[in-house]
Design a protein around this motif. Structure first.
Motif, PDB file in Angstrom:
ATOM      1  N   ALA A  19       0.834  -1.202   0.000  1.00  0.00           N
ATOM      2  CA  ALA A  19       0.000   0.000   0.000  1.00  0.00           C
ATOM      3  C   ALA A  19       0.868   1.252   0.000  1.00  0.00           C
ATOM      4  CB  ALA A  19      -0.943   0.003   1.200  1.00  0.00           C
ATOM      5  N   GLU A  20       1.922   1.262   0.789  1.00  0.00           N
ATOM      6  CA  GLU A  20       2.816   2.429   0.842  1.00  0.00           C
ATOM      7  C   GLU A  20       3.475   2.674  -0.506  1.00  0.00           C
ATOM      8  OE1 GLU A  20       4.575   5.794   2.143  1.00  0.00           O
ATOM      9  OE2 GLU A  20       2.975   4.648   3.102  1.00  0.00           O
ATOM     10  N   PHE A  21       4.000   1.617  -1.149  1.00  0.00           N
ATOM     11  CA  PHE A  21       4.635   1.771  -2.450  1.00  0.00           C
ATOM     12  C   PHE A  21       3.647   2.311  -3.481  1.00  0.00           C
ATOM     13  CE2 PHE A  21       5.594   0.209  -6.719  1.00  0.00           C
ATOM     14  CZ  PHE A  21       6.846   0.752  -6.898  1.00  0.00           C
ATOM     15  N   TRP A  22       2.458   1.706  -3.601  1.00  0.00           N
ATOM     16  CA  TRP A  22       1.497   2.118  -4.632  1.00  0.00           C
ATOM     17  C   TRP A  22       0.902   3.483  -4.338  1.00  0.00           C
ATOM     18  CZ3 TRP A  22       2.365   0.214  -8.987  1.00  0.00           C
ATOM     19  CH2 TRP A  22       2.807  -1.101  -9.126  1.00  0.00           C
ATOM     20  N   ARG A  23       0.755   3.864  -3.063  1.00  0.00           N
ATOM     21  CA  ARG A  23       0.301   5.231  -2.740  1.00  0.00           C
ATOM     22  C   ARG A  23       1.294   6.238  -3.307  1.00  0.00           C
ATOM     23  NH1 ARG A  23      -1.584   3.291   2.350  1.00  0.00           N
ATOM     24  NH2 ARG A  23       0.414   3.739   3.311  1.00  0.00           N
ATOM     25  N   GLN A  24       2.578   6.006  -3.059  1.00  0.00           N
ATOM     26  CA  GLN A  24       3.591   6.942  -3.530  1.00  0.00           C
ATOM     27  C   GLN A  24       3.778   6.868  -5.045  1.00  0.00           C
ATOM     28  OE1 GLN A  24       7.270   7.246  -1.278  1.00  0.00           O
ATOM     29  NE2 GLN A  24       6.276   6.172   0.419  1.00  0.00           N
ATOM     30  N   ALA A  25       3.745   5.669  -5.589  1.00  0.00           N
ATOM     31  CA  ALA A  25       3.976   5.500  -7.022  1.00  0.00           C
ATOM     32  C   ALA A  25       2.885   6.159  -7.855  1.00  0.00           C
ATOM     33  CB  ALA A  25       4.058   4.008  -7.370  1.00  0.00           C
ATOM     34  N   LEU A  26       1.632   6.044  -7.416  1.00  0.00           N
ATOM     35  CA  LEU A  26       0.508   6.501  -8.233  1.00  0.00           C
ATOM     36  C   LEU A  26      -0.248   7.695  -7.649  1.00  0.00           C
ATOM     37  CD1 LEU A  26      -0.930   3.020  -9.241  1.00  0.00           C
ATOM     38  CD2 LEU A  26       0.532   4.539 -10.587  1.00  0.00           C
ATOM     39  N   GLY A  27       0.216   8.241  -6.541  1.00  0.00           N
ATOM     40  CA  GLY A  27      -0.461   9.387  -5.951  1.00  0.00           C
ATOM     41  C   GLY A  27      -1.835   9.043  -5.398  1.00  0.00           C
ATOM     42  N   LEU A  28      -1.992   7.827  -4.899  1.00  0.00           N
ATOM     43  CA  LEU A  28      -3.263   7.385  -4.344  1.00  0.00           C
ATOM     44  C   LEU A  28      -3.357   7.759  -2.873  1.00  0.00           C
ATOM     45  CD1 LEU A  28      -3.228   3.809  -5.910  1.00  0.00           C
ATOM     46  CD2 LEU A  28      -4.365   5.847  -6.802  1.00  0.00           C
ATOM     47  N   PRO A  34      -7.028   1.056   5.215  1.00  0.00           N
ATOM     48  CA  PRO A  34      -5.726   1.403   4.637  1.00  0.00           C
ATOM     49  C   PRO A  34      -5.272   0.484   3.503  1.00  0.00           C
ATOM     50  CG  PRO A  34      -5.452   0.466   6.829  1.00  0.00           C
ATOM     51  CD  PRO A  34      -6.922   0.662   6.619  1.00  0.00           C
ATOM     52  N   ASP A  35      -5.939  -0.653   3.328  1.00  0.00           N
ATOM     53  CA  ASP A  35      -5.597  -1.546   2.220  1.00  0.00           C
ATOM     54  C   ASP A  35      -6.384  -1.219   0.956  1.00  0.00           C
ATOM     55  OD1 ASP A  35      -3.873  -2.847   3.922  1.00  0.00           O
ATOM     56  OD2 ASP A  35      -5.307  -4.433   4.411  1.00  0.00           O
ATOM     57  N   PHE A  36      -7.306  -0.260   1.026  1.00  0.00           N
ATOM     58  CA  PHE A  36      -8.084   0.164  -0.135  1.00  0.00           C
ATOM     59  C   PHE A  36      -7.542   1.523  -0.572  1.00  0.00           C
ATOM     60  CE2 PHE A  36     -12.313  -2.222   0.803  1.00  0.00           C
ATOM     61  CZ  PHE A  36     -11.624  -3.393   0.963  1.00  0.00           C
ATOM     62  N   LEU A  37      -6.973   1.585  -1.751  1.00  0.00           N
ATOM     63  CA  LEU A  37      -6.378   2.819  -2.253  1.00  0.00           C
ATOM     64  C   LEU A  37      -7.280   3.431  -3.315  1.00  0.00           C
ATOM     65  CD1 LEU A  37      -2.719   1.538  -2.605  1.00  0.00           C
ATOM     66  CD2 LEU A  37      -3.804   2.644  -0.642  1.00  0.00           C
ATOM     67  N   VAL A  38      -7.433   4.745  -3.262  1.00  0.00           N
ATOM     68  CA  VAL A  38      -8.315   5.438  -4.199  1.00  0.00           C
ATOM     69  C   VAL A  38      -7.541   6.527  -4.933  1.00  0.00           C
ATOM     70  CG1 VAL A  38     -10.413   4.923  -2.896  1.00  0.00           C
ATOM     71  CG2 VAL A  38      -9.138   7.000  -2.392  1.00  0.00           C
ATOM     72  N   PRO A  39      -7.912   6.775  -6.200  1.00  0.00           N
ATOM     73  CA  PRO A  39      -7.240   7.817  -6.973  1.00  0.00           C
ATOM     74  C   PRO A  39      -7.743   9.201  -6.570  1.00  0.00           C
ATOM     75  CG  PRO A  39      -8.962   6.813  -8.282  1.00  0.00           C
ATOM     76  CD  PRO A  39      -8.910   6.067  -6.977  1.00  0.00           C
ATOM     77  N   PRO A  40      -6.991  10.221  -6.955  1.00  0.00           N
ATOM     78  CA  PRO A  40      -7.444  11.584  -6.697  1.00  0.00           C
ATOM     79  C   PRO A  40      -8.735  11.868  -7.472  1.00  0.00           C
ATOM     80  CG  PRO A  40      -5.157  11.553  -7.447  1.00  0.00           C
ATOM     81  CD  PRO A  40      -5.693  10.174  -7.594  1.00  0.00           C
ATOM     82  N   PRO A  41      -9.561  12.806  -6.990  1.00  0.00           N
ATOM     83  CA  PRO A  41     -10.786  13.158  -7.713  1.00  0.00           C
ATOM     84  C   PRO A  41     -10.467  13.596  -9.148  1.00  0.00           C
ATOM     85  CG  PRO A  41     -10.737  14.209  -5.562  1.00  0.00           C
ATOM     86  CD  PRO A  41      -9.387  13.578  -5.772  1.00  0.00           C
ATOM     87  N   THR A  53      -2.341 -14.755 -22.546  1.00  0.00           N
ATOM     88  CA  THR A  53      -1.014 -15.322 -22.288  1.00  0.00           C
ATOM     89  C   THR A  53      -0.234 -14.599 -21.195  1.00  0.00           C
ATOM     90  OG1 THR A  53       0.008 -13.932 -23.995  1.00  0.00           O
ATOM     91  CG2 THR A  53      -0.826 -16.087 -24.688  1.00  0.00           C
ATOM     92  N   ASP A  54      -0.652 -13.437 -20.785  1.00  0.00           N
ATOM     93  CA  ASP A  54       0.120 -12.633 -19.844  1.00  0.00           C
ATOM     94  C   ASP A  54      -0.385 -12.814 -18.418  1.00  0.00           C
ATOM     95  OD1 ASP A  54       2.104 -10.888 -19.100  1.00  0.00           O
ATOM     96  OD2 ASP A  54       1.371  -9.209 -20.294  1.00  0.00           O
ATOM     97  N   ARG A  55       0.473 -12.487 -17.455  1.00  0.00           N
ATOM     98  CA  ARG A  55       0.067 -12.545 -16.050  1.00  0.00           C
ATOM     99  C   ARG A  55      -0.648 -11.253 -15.670  1.00  0.00           C
ATOM    100  NH1 ARG A  55       5.846 -12.528 -13.173  1.00  0.00           N
ATOM    101  NH2 ARG A  55       6.565 -13.219 -15.172  1.00  0.00           N
ATOM    102  N   THR A  56      -1.349 -11.278 -14.553  1.00  0.00           N
ATOM    103  CA  THR A  56      -2.029 -10.088 -14.063  1.00  0.00           C
ATOM    104  C   THR A  56      -0.987  -9.075 -13.601  1.00  0.00           C
ATOM    105  OG1 THR A  56      -3.939 -11.384 -13.387  1.00  0.00           O
ATOM    106  CG2 THR A  56      -3.671  -9.230 -12.357  1.00  0.00           C
ATOM    107  N   HIS A  57      -1.125  -7.846 -14.062  1.00  0.00           N
ATOM    108  CA  HIS A  57      -0.180  -6.790 -13.688  1.00  0.00           C
ATOM    109  C   HIS A  57      -0.764  -5.425 -14.028  1.00  0.00           C
ATOM    110  CE1 HIS A  57       0.685  -7.332 -17.993  1.00  0.00           C
ATOM    111  NE2 HIS A  57       1.116  -6.078 -17.961  1.00  0.00           N
ATOM    112  N   PHE A  58      -0.120  -4.368 -13.552  1.00  0.00           N
ATOM    113  CA  PHE A  58      -0.486  -3.002 -13.909  1.00  0.00           C
ATOM    114  C   PHE A  58       0.304  -2.567 -15.134  1.00  0.00           C
ATOM    115  CE2 PHE A  58      -1.200  -2.107  -9.180  1.00  0.00           C
ATOM    116  CZ  PHE A  58      -2.564  -2.312  -9.271  1.00  0.00           C
TER     117      PHE A  58
END
Length: 110
Positions: A19-28, A34-41, A53-58
């Motif tokens: 959660a900490e990494f993705w909050r900082q990486a994406l500005g969430l 705290p495990d549910f991250l939301v984008p800015p309005p 054929t691909d794995r789940t990813h962003f």
């Protein structure tokens, strides 16, 4: 239409550090949980790319009006991400594969 995409669930080894990494990486920001991250309005909805054929990813797209792919890659590495060095890229690749500190693989699309 009675349905909307409410969340993308990403399996991670530990939710707190992820959660900490993705909050900082994406500005969430954290929701009530705290495990549910939301984008800015005003953030546009996320697309779903289906691939058999691909794995789940962003796939993280670079906003070229404000940054470059290399600058974003370096910023994410500064947050603890790493390049996936042994990835086989096609000749015309417009992406770079990284992994988050917890090992979750994601792509930066140039």
């Amino acid at each position: 239409m009675a349905l909307t995409l409410g969340a993308i669930v990403l399996k991670v080894p530990e939710t707190g550090p992820a959660a900490e990494f993705w909050r900082q990486a994406l500005g969430l920001t954290a929701d009530d949980n705290p495990d549910f991250l939301v984008p800015p309005p005003g953030t546009p909805p996320t697309r779903i790319h289906l691939d058999s054929t691909d794995r789940t990813h962003f796939d993280l797209w670079v906003d070229h009006e404000t940054s470059t792919a290399e600058a974003e890659i370096n910023r994410l590495i500064g947050l603890g991400a790493e390049r996936v060095e042994d990835w086989t890229y096609p000749p015309d690749a417009d992406f770079t594969v990284l992994k988050a500190p917890d090992g979750t693989v994601f792509c930066i699309i140039d």
